[in-house]
Design a protein around this motif. Structure first.
Motif, PDB file in Angstrom:
ATOM      1  N   GLY A 125       0.821  -1.206   0.000  1.00 24.55           N
ATOM      2  CA  GLY A 125       0.000   0.000   0.000  1.00 24.55           C
ATOM      3  C   GLY A 125       0.856   1.258   0.000  1.00 24.55           C
ATOM      4  N   ASN A 126       0.891   1.970  -1.138  1.00 25.35           N
ATOM      5  CA  ASN A 126       1.775   3.132  -1.278  1.00 25.35           C
ATOM      6  C   ASN A 126       1.469   3.748  -2.634  1.00 25.35           C
ATOM      7  OD1 ASN A 126       3.917   4.935  -1.636  1.00 25.35           O
ATOM      8  ND2 ASN A 126       5.516   3.455  -1.147  1.00 25.35           N
ATOM      9  N   LEU A 127       1.317   5.080  -2.686  1.00 25.46           N
ATOM     10  CA  LEU A 127       0.996   5.750  -3.957  1.00 25.46           C
ATOM     11  C   LEU A 127       2.225   6.276  -4.700  1.00 25.46           C
ATOM     12  CD1 LEU A 127      -2.310   7.758  -3.278  1.00 25.46           C
ATOM     13  CD2 LEU A 127      -2.013   5.529  -4.370  1.00 25.46           C
ATOM     14  N   VAL A 128       3.430   6.004  -4.192  1.00 25.57           N
ATOM     15  CA  VAL A 128       4.612   6.542  -4.873  1.00 25.57           C
ATOM     16  C   VAL A 128       5.408   5.421  -5.556  1.00 25.57           C
ATOM     17  CG1 VAL A 128       6.612   8.068  -4.693  1.00 25.57           C
ATOM     18  CG2 VAL A 128       4.683   8.411  -3.160  1.00 25.57           C
ATOM     19  N   CYS A 129       6.238   4.709  -4.827  1.00 30.30           N
ATOM     20  CA  CYS A 129       7.237   3.830  -5.439  1.00 30.30           C
ATOM     21  C   CYS A 129       6.694   2.630  -6.222  1.00 30.30           C
ATOM     22  CB  CYS A 129       8.228   3.380  -4.387  1.00 30.30           C
ATOM     23  SG  CYS A 129       9.067   4.792  -3.620  1.00 30.30           S
ATOM     24  N   PRO A 130       5.579   2.009  -5.833  1.00 32.62           N
ATOM     25  CA  PRO A 130       5.129   0.863  -6.638  1.00 32.62           C
ATOM     26  C   PRO A 130       4.971   1.210  -8.124  1.00 32.62           C
ATOM     27  CG  PRO A 130       3.948   0.882  -4.566  1.00 32.62           C
ATOM     28  CD  PRO A 130       4.736   2.178  -4.632  1.00 32.62           C
ATOM     29  N   ALA A 131       4.631   2.462  -8.427  1.00 35.24           N
ATOM     30  CA  ALA A 131       4.440   2.858  -9.829  1.00 35.24           C
ATOM     31  C   ALA A 131       5.754   2.909 -10.591  1.00 35.24           C
ATOM     32  CB  ALA A 131       3.762   4.233  -9.890  1.00 35.24           C
ATOM     33  N   THR A 147     -12.596   8.214   0.298  1.00 33.41           N
ATOM     34  CA  THR A 147     -12.238   8.734   1.628  1.00 33.41           C
ATOM     35  C   THR A 147     -10.869   9.404   1.635  1.00 33.41           C
ATOM     36  OG1 THR A 147     -11.568   6.448   2.058  1.00 33.41           O
ATOM     37  CG2 THR A 147     -13.640   7.187   3.033  1.00 33.41           C
ATOM     38  N   GLU A 148     -10.038   9.132   0.642  1.00 32.36           N
ATOM     39  CA  GLU A 148      -8.699   9.746   0.584  1.00 32.36           C
ATOM     40  C   GLU A 148      -8.743  11.178   0.047  1.00 32.36           C
ATOM     41  OE1 GLU A 148      -6.492   7.008  -1.866  1.00 32.36           O
ATOM     42  OE2 GLU A 148      -6.998   5.332  -0.565  1.00 32.36           O
ATOM     43  N   GLY A 149      -9.903  11.598  -0.459  1.00 29.61           N
ATOM     44  CA  GLY A 149     -10.017  12.973  -0.942  1.00 29.61           C
ATOM     45  C   GLY A 149      -9.867  13.060  -2.447  1.00 29.61           C
ATOM     46  N   GLU A 150     -10.313  14.189  -2.973  1.00 27.81           N
ATOM     47  CA  GLU A 150     -10.380  14.342  -4.432  1.00 27.81           C
ATOM     48  C   GLU A 150      -9.067  14.826  -5.051  1.00 27.81           C
ATOM     49  OE1 GLU A 150     -13.768  16.802  -3.823  1.00 27.81           O
ATOM     50  OE2 GLU A 150     -12.633  18.650  -4.037  1.00 27.81           O
ATOM     51  N   ASP A 151      -8.084  15.177  -4.205  1.00 28.54           N
ATOM     52  CA  ASP A 151      -6.846  15.781  -4.727  1.00 28.54           C
ATOM     53  C   ASP A 151      -5.731  14.775  -4.996  1.00 28.54           C
ATOM     54  OD1 ASP A 151      -6.402  15.103  -2.097  1.00 28.54           O
ATOM     55  OD2 ASP A 151      -5.524  17.028  -1.499  1.00 28.54           O
ATOM     56  N   LYS A 152      -5.945  13.493  -4.720  1.00 38.92           N
ATOM     57  CA  LYS A 152      -4.842  12.533  -4.802  1.00 38.92           C
ATOM     58  C   LYS A 152      -4.219  12.410  -6.199  1.00 38.92           C
ATOM     59  CE  LYS A 152      -4.624  12.150  -0.592  1.00 38.92           C
ATOM     60  NZ  LYS A 152      -5.434  13.362  -0.518  1.00 38.92           N
ATOM     61  N   PRO A 153      -4.994  12.475  -7.302  1.00 41.12           N
ATOM     62  CA  PRO A 153      -4.330  12.403  -8.613  1.00 41.12           C
ATOM     63  C   PRO A 153      -3.315  13.527  -8.807  1.00 41.12           C
ATOM     64  CG  PRO A 153      -6.696  12.049  -8.843  1.00 41.12           C
ATOM     65  CD  PRO A 153      -6.468  12.488  -7.423  1.00 41.12           C
ATOM     66  N   LEU A 154      -3.600  14.703  -8.264  1.00 39.17           N
ATOM     67  CA  LEU A 154      -2.703  15.846  -8.449  1.00 39.17           C
ATOM     68  C   LEU A 154      -1.461  15.720  -7.563  1.00 39.17           C
ATOM     69  CD1 LEU A 154      -5.432  18.645  -8.466  1.00 39.17           C
ATOM     70  CD2 LEU A 154      -4.525  17.327 -10.398  1.00 39.17           C
ATOM     71  N   LYS A 155      -1.597  15.020  -6.434  1.00 37.02           N
ATOM     72  CA  LYS A 155      -0.466  14.896  -5.511  1.00 37.02           C
ATOM     73  C   LYS A 155       0.401  13.681  -5.817  1.00 37.02           C
ATOM     74  CE  LYS A 155      -1.089  16.126  -1.179  1.00 37.02           C
ATOM     75  NZ  LYS A 155      -1.675  16.242   0.180  1.00 37.02           N
ATOM     76  N   TYR A 156      -0.161  12.665  -6.455  1.00 33.97           N
ATOM     77  CA  TYR A 156       0.589  11.435  -6.779  1.00 33.97           C
ATOM     78  C   TYR A 156       0.369  11.095  -8.258  1.00 33.97           C
ATOM     79  CZ  TYR A 156       0.520  11.221  -1.701  1.00 33.97           C
ATOM     80  OH  TYR A 156       0.663  11.532  -0.372  1.00 33.97           O
ATOM     81  N   PRO A 157       0.736  12.028  -9.152  1.00 35.47           N
ATOM     82  CA  PRO A 157       0.366  11.852 -10.567  1.00 35.47           C
ATOM     83  C   PRO A 157       1.000  10.631 -11.225  1.00 35.47           C
ATOM     84  CG  PRO A 157       1.845  13.730 -10.282  1.00 35.47           C
ATOM     85  CD  PRO A 157       1.417  13.313  -8.916  1.00 35.47           C
ATOM     86  N   LEU A 158       2.227  10.266 -10.847  1.00 28.62           N
ATOM     87  CA  LEU A 158       2.879   9.142 -11.529  1.00 28.62           C
ATOM     88  C   LEU A 158       2.046   7.874 -11.399  1.00 28.62           C
ATOM     89  CD1 LEU A 158       5.438   8.167 -13.075  1.00 28.62           C
ATOM     90  CD2 LEU A 158       6.299   7.380 -10.858  1.00 28.62           C
ATOM     91  N   MET A 159       1.519   7.627 -10.203  1.00 36.24           N
ATOM     92  CA  MET A 159       0.713   6.420  -9.991  1.00 36.24           C
ATOM     93  C   MET A 159      -0.525   6.425 -10.890  1.00 36.24           C
ATOM     94  SD  MET A 159      -0.067   3.581  -8.524  1.00 36.24           S
ATOM     95  CE  MET A 159       1.074   3.341  -7.163  1.00 36.24           C
ATOM     96  N   PHE A 160      -1.211   7.558 -10.932  1.00 42.07           N
ATOM     97  CA  PHE A 160      -2.430   7.615 -11.749  1.00 42.07           C
ATOM     98  C   PHE A 160      -2.106   7.508 -13.233  1.00 42.07           C
ATOM     99  CE2 PHE A 160      -3.997   8.992  -7.700  1.00 42.07           C
ATOM    100  CZ  PHE A 160      -5.341   8.668  -7.685  1.00 42.07           C
ATOM    101  N   ARG A 161      -0.929   8.050 -13.627  1.00 42.89           N
ATOM    102  CA  ARG A 161      -0.527   7.971 -15.040  1.00 42.89           C
ATOM    103  C   ARG A 161      -0.099   6.575 -15.442  1.00 42.89           C
ATOM    104  NH1 ARG A 161       2.990  12.848 -14.287  1.00 42.89           N
ATOM    105  NH2 ARG A 161       1.486  14.532 -14.549  1.00 42.89           N
ATOM    106  N   ALA A 162       0.402   5.806 -14.473  1.00 44.35           N
ATOM    107  CA  ALA A 162       0.971   4.488 -14.784  1.00 44.35           C
ATOM    108  C   ALA A 162      -0.106   3.434 -15.018  1.00 44.35           C
ATOM    109  CB  ALA A 162       1.894   4.047 -13.639  1.00 44.35           C
ATOM    110  N   CYS A 163      -1.362   3.766 -14.721  1.00 43.28           N
ATOM    111  CA  CYS A 163      -2.396   2.726 -14.658  1.00 43.28           C
ATOM    112  C   CYS A 163      -3.234   2.603 -15.924  1.00 43.28           C
ATOM    113  CB  CYS A 163      -3.317   3.004 -13.480  1.00 43.28           C
ATOM    114  SG  CYS A 163      -2.492   2.531 -11.977  1.00 43.28           S
ATOM    115  N   ASP A 164      -3.728   1.366 -16.154  1.00 39.28           N
ATOM    116  CA  ASP A 164      -4.638   1.075 -17.255  1.00 39.28           C
ATOM    117  C   ASP A 164      -6.092   1.154 -16.813  1.00 39.28           C
ATOM    118  OD1 ASP A 164      -2.610   0.136 -19.333  1.00 39.28           O
ATOM    119  OD2 ASP A 164      -2.078  -1.060 -17.579  1.00 39.28           O
TER     120      ASP A 164
END
Lengths: 226, 226
Positions: A125-131, A147-164
């Motif tokens: 469980g981690n939004l940075v390095c696994p990506a 529950t994590e809030g609506e801003d997470k894509p902007l704060k951890y963009p690499l993870m959101f970009r890495a996904c299908d």
């Protein structure tokens, strides 16, 4: 000093990619589709698997569970009578915060690849390095709980970009939160235009059929002759 | 290979501790109490600061915001008219998943240490690596949101063990979750016997006074002559 560090990191990622390709070859030889499943801690990955993995319309699934310590999630999933292998990262210093290709490789011998069509690798469980570390997967899926809030894509963009696929979980809690799922989805679209998204509640079962269908289709598509 | 990796890691932690001590000396010289504030992504750290940091009974606070990218949290907090400095970790490969002593050191010149009594360092959202890197802090506080589930202390024990206070946030959502806060607290106690805990809801304000008092007392205790 900074340049040295960057080079060490690049070397590490090169080595990782080499091992990831070896994993990929093994998966291909056995006709196994592999999903790297990622999220922040407690977003609901294990529950989403519990809800689907034992009933995939003929697709035989296995799970590789990555955790810093413990085997709680593997214990939950093995109750479903699918092959589950636990991988703990705590042998490093205080625990590695992600799986890498070599860790996955070390677990391959324990996985009955000839008996499964789909392997889901549940990452730490981690939004940075696994990506940042490929493990030999075909597809990457992440779970973002409302529950994590609506801003997470902007704060951890690499993870959101890495996904299908981005699964938005815990939507049953929306009436009790001060967040807008529309803004969350707009933020996902802003950092990864066009990425498919799916609204689900692992608790109530809403949207779970779509997630099950996605897993089945992803496996069958990969297995179809090109 | 594994031994080499361990040595590199140990060297990195030694170097980090040396710089953390230099930060500590600077904080001491200015009489600033420093709290390293950690959690998983979206557990509510920024909201807990918004609720308290501008009204600390005479204690003058500042904030160092650590994020992979963006300055959303710093923007939220600067609206409260306290000194806020943003530190982004994205200059590394895809972004570092934690703050280290050197990153904090690089931000010191931008912080008006002579004008504050308390510095809260909001770390990157992550339950693994932030616990491994001292940054020169007096105290470590973590936030565990009940929405993350009751098993997190068992899965990320180093983080829970490293802390001087565990804040259990989002308790307003308990009626809508299938989790037991008693089991969560028992798991915290199992991995870190005796650690103080605090039940709060940043959303409704429940328990916020206790968190404010804790910050004020921690600052005043540190400032008192030994």
């Amino acid at each position: 000093m900074h340049r040295t560090k960057v080079r060490i990191v690049e070397d590490a990622l090169d080595a990782n990619n080499t091992i990831a390709r070896a994993n990929r070859d093994d998966f291909d030889r056995h006709g196994v589709t592999v999903v790297n499943f990622m999220s922040a801690p407690g977003a609901g990955k294990t529950t989403l698997l519990e809800r689907t993995i034992a009933d995939l319309d003929g697709v035989r699934a296995g799970v590789l569970e990555g955790d810093v310590e413990g085997s709680m999630d593997a214990d939950r999933l093995s109750a479903l009578h699918v092959p589950v292998v636990q991988l703990n990262t705590a042998s490093g210093f205080g625990g590695e915060c992600h799986l890498d290709a070599n860790m996955v490789r070390s677990a391959l011998a324990a996985l009955p690849l000839e008996e499964i069509d789909l392997l889901v690798i549940e990452n730490v469980g981690n939004l940075v390095c696994p990506a940042e570390f490929r493990v030999g997967e075909d597809l990457r899926v992440m779970v973002s709980a409302v529950t994590e809030g609506e801003d997470k894509p902007l704060k951890y963009p690499l993870m959101f970009r890495a996904c299908d696929l981005v699964i938005v979980n815990k939507i049953d809690l929306l009436p009790h939160l001060d967040i807008s799922v529309e803004r969350l989805l707009a933020n996902v679209e802003a950092v990864h235009p066009g990425v498919p998204t799916m609204l689900v509640s692992a608790r109530t079962g809403e949207g779970i059929d779509a997630w099950r269908d996605w897993l089945v289709n992803a496996t069958n598509r990969a297995a179809a002759p090109a």
